[in-house]
Design a protein around this motif. Structure first.
Motif, PDB file in Angstrom:
ATOM      1  N   LEU A 260     136.471  22.168  71.985  1.00  0.00           N
ATOM      2  CA  LEU A 260     135.235  23.423  72.245  1.00  0.00           C
ATOM      3  C   LEU A 260     136.036  24.609  72.792  1.00  0.00           C
ATOM      4  CD1 LEU A 260     132.253  24.206  72.123  1.00  0.00           C
ATOM      5  CD2 LEU A 260     132.052  22.904  74.389  1.00  0.00           C
ATOM      6  N   TRP A 261     136.732  23.922  73.870  1.00  0.00           N
ATOM      7  CA  TRP A 261     137.575  24.914  74.460  1.00  0.00           C
ATOM      8  C   TRP A 261     138.562  25.829  73.547  1.00  0.00           C
ATOM      9  CZ3 TRP A 261     136.632  26.703  79.037  1.00  0.00           C
ATOM     10  CH2 TRP A 261     137.470  27.507  79.879  1.00  0.00           C
ATOM     11  N   MET A 262     139.149  25.218  72.577  1.00  0.00           N
ATOM     12  CA  MET A 262     140.062  25.719  71.822  1.00  0.00           C
ATOM     13  C   MET A 262     139.216  26.682  70.734  1.00  0.00           C
ATOM     14  SD  MET A 262     142.141  23.865  68.766  1.00  0.00           S
ATOM     15  CE  MET A 262     140.560  23.618  67.661  1.00  0.00           C
ATOM     16  N   CYS A 263     138.112  26.298  70.564  1.00  0.00           N
ATOM     17  CA  CYS A 263     137.399  27.283  69.581  1.00  0.00           C
ATOM     18  C   CYS A 263     136.933  28.604  70.441  1.00  0.00           C
ATOM     19  CB  CYS A 263     135.897  26.740  69.068  1.00  0.00           C
ATOM     20  SG  CYS A 263     136.464  25.443  68.114  1.00  0.00           S
ATOM     21  N   LEU A 264     136.551  28.673  71.606  1.00  0.00           N
ATOM     22  CA  LEU A 264     136.442  29.650  72.571  1.00  0.00           C
ATOM     23  C   LEU A 264     137.589  30.657  72.818  1.00  0.00           C
ATOM     24  CD1 LEU A 264     135.269  31.338  74.947  1.00  0.00           C
ATOM     25  CD2 LEU A 264     135.995  29.458  76.575  1.00  0.00           C
ATOM     26  N   ASN A 265     138.710  29.895  72.723  1.00  0.00           N
ATOM     27  CA  ASN A 265     140.112  30.692  72.975  1.00  0.00           C
ATOM     28  C   ASN A 265     140.607  31.203  71.668  1.00  0.00           C
ATOM     29  OD1 ASN A 265     141.001  30.708  75.682  1.00  0.00           O
ATOM     30  ND2 ASN A 265     140.441  28.382  75.525  1.00  0.00           N
ATOM     31  N   ILE A 266     140.289  30.413  70.415  1.00  0.00           N
ATOM     32  CA  ILE A 266     140.371  31.239  69.138  1.00  0.00           C
ATOM     33  C   ILE A 266     139.678  32.619  68.975  1.00  0.00           C
ATOM     34  CG2 ILE A 266     139.943  31.077  66.686  1.00  0.00           C
ATOM     35  CD1 ILE A 266     140.481  28.206  66.867  1.00  0.00           C
ATOM     36  N   SER A 267     138.452  32.540  69.652  1.00  0.00           N
ATOM     37  CA  SER A 267     137.555  33.719  69.590  1.00  0.00           C
ATOM     38  C   SER A 267     138.058  34.706  70.277  1.00  0.00           C
ATOM     39  CB  SER A 267     136.196  33.386  69.914  1.00  0.00           C
ATOM     40  OG  SER A 267     135.420  34.542  70.451  1.00  0.00           O
TER      41      SER A 267
END
Length: 399
Positions: free
Chosen positions: A259-266
């Motif tokens: 979930l944290w990774m998806c935030l940072n992809i954004s």
């Protein structure tokens, strides 16, 4: 667009690579830290707010002095190296903590390293960049930093699968191994600074224009910007609360790093876009869009009831970072002359520091006493107030 990136000086790429490595190290640990604190060490939401609030306040207060010193002595590289080195040495010690007070001490010490390096680094990054490329320069740097925050959680999830017998509830020994492994990228980052970052000094110019640690030498416009940043930061509590909210809604511990990774992809995608747009349309418009989006996303977190909503909100939350982090730093360079930029970045960090601690404390208390919904609504209202204040700041561009 690619041609514009080719015009960026070497330091932009080296410092971006350093931030990438350091953030990989930090974000292997960060998404696991709230769960490590609450489940393994038994910390409360108030304790999490205290830890993160004190850590960020200490970091930002030190930025004020490190920025001033970098202007006074024109030796920015040494401060950047010392700051990254301090974090690289202390961060692995989280592996040996047995209570949340020990985590508090180490988190504050780690963030002191950030405080020592951040303002001199931003000043160093801006020095050789022409005004028309500042947006993409800071946007590229933030994108690299956020890419590290994509790779870090991905590595964290892989390490959980590799070392933990119970993937849903890792043991204290499992966390110890993961936190120790996280130190490797940080050490490489420190070596990259020492061998590859270059610094141009202009001591004669500095002698002609003495630097003072004061707001007196800055105009009312820059001061209004600092006040708006300070008010907005009062709404901006630690993201650890978002991870805690995600877990309460039903996101598993093993999924939190993803979930944290998806935030940072954004964040990566929108940092590049935000910097480019700010060079063309103006910094203030882009920042204002980010702050208003922040308010809407926080309202969404307050009323979220299922995992799908949480995943969507985390992705949208990344747009706020992309439209503000690098663009605000570019705006600081626009608003002040070159010889004062280290001090200006320190003052910018100080404006953040005086409210970031109460922001997390107040949010944690509201959560604990009234529930998470009221805490998120309170923060959304404050951010909208700061957006109104930002409208009073005039857009100028110093070379």
């Amino acid at each position: 667009m690619l041609e514009r990136y080719k015009k960026l000086p070497r330091n932009v790429f080296i410092l971006s690579f350093v931030s990438l490595l350091n953030d990989i190290s930090s974000d292997i640990i960060y998404p696991l830290l709230p769960i490590f604190l609450t489940i393994t060490l038994g910390a409360s939401p108030f304790a999490i707010g205290l830890i993160e609030g004190m850590a960020e306040s200490a970091s930002s207060l030190l930025k004020l002095f490190s920025g001033y010193l970098s202007d006074k002595f024109q030796r920015r590289k040494q401060l950047v190296f010392a700051g990254y080195s301090l974090s690289a040495m202390l961060r692995p010690l989280l592996a040996f903590t047995t209570n949340w007070l020990q985590v508090l001490v180490l988190r504050v010490s780690d963030r002191l390293g950030k405080g020592l390096r951040a303002a001199p680094r931003d000043a160093l990054l801006s020095m050789q960049v022409p005004v028309e490329l500042r947006g993409i320069a800071f946007g590229f740097h933030r994108a690299a930093d956020n890419l590290g925050a994509v790779l870090g959680p991905l590595l964290a999830s892989a390490l959980i699968l590799l070392v933990a017998e119970n993937k849903e509830n890792p043991s204290a020994a499992d966390y110890q191994k993961i936190f120790l492994m996280a130190s490797v990228p940080a050490i490489i980052a420190v070596l990259a600074i020492w061998f590859f970052v270059q610094e141009e000094t202009n001591l004669h110019e500095n002698e002609k224009k003495p630097v003072r640690l004061s707001l007196e030498g800055f105009d009312a416009n820059f001061k209004r910007f600092l006040f708006a940043v300070s008010l907005f930061t009062l709404s901006n509590s630690t993201d650890a609360f978002l991870l805690l909210k995600a877990q309460q809604v039903g996101v598993s511990t093993a999924s939190l790093p993803i979930l944290w990774m998806c935030l940072n992809i954004s964040k990566v995608i929108t940092s590049l876009i935000g910097g480019e747009i700010s060079d063309k349309l103006g910094r203030k418009k882009v920042i204002l869009s980010g702050w208003i989006l922040y308010a809407l996303v926080y309202l969404g977190f307050g009323f979220a009831t299922d995992q799908t909503q949480i995943w969507a909100l985390f992705f949208l939350y990344g747009f706020y970072f992309g439209f503000t982090e690098g663009v605000e730093r570019a705006l600081v360079a626009d608003l002040v002359p070159k010889e004062k930029r280290g001090t200006a970045y320190g003052l910018y960090a100080f404006a953040f520091s005086i409210t970031v601690f109460p922001a997390s404390i107040v949010f944690g208390l509201l959560w604990q006493t009234l529930g998470s919904q009221w805490a998120f609504v309170f923060s959304a209202c404050l951010s909208l107030s700061a957006s109104a204040l930002l409208l009073t700041v005039k857009s100028v561009r110093n070379h």
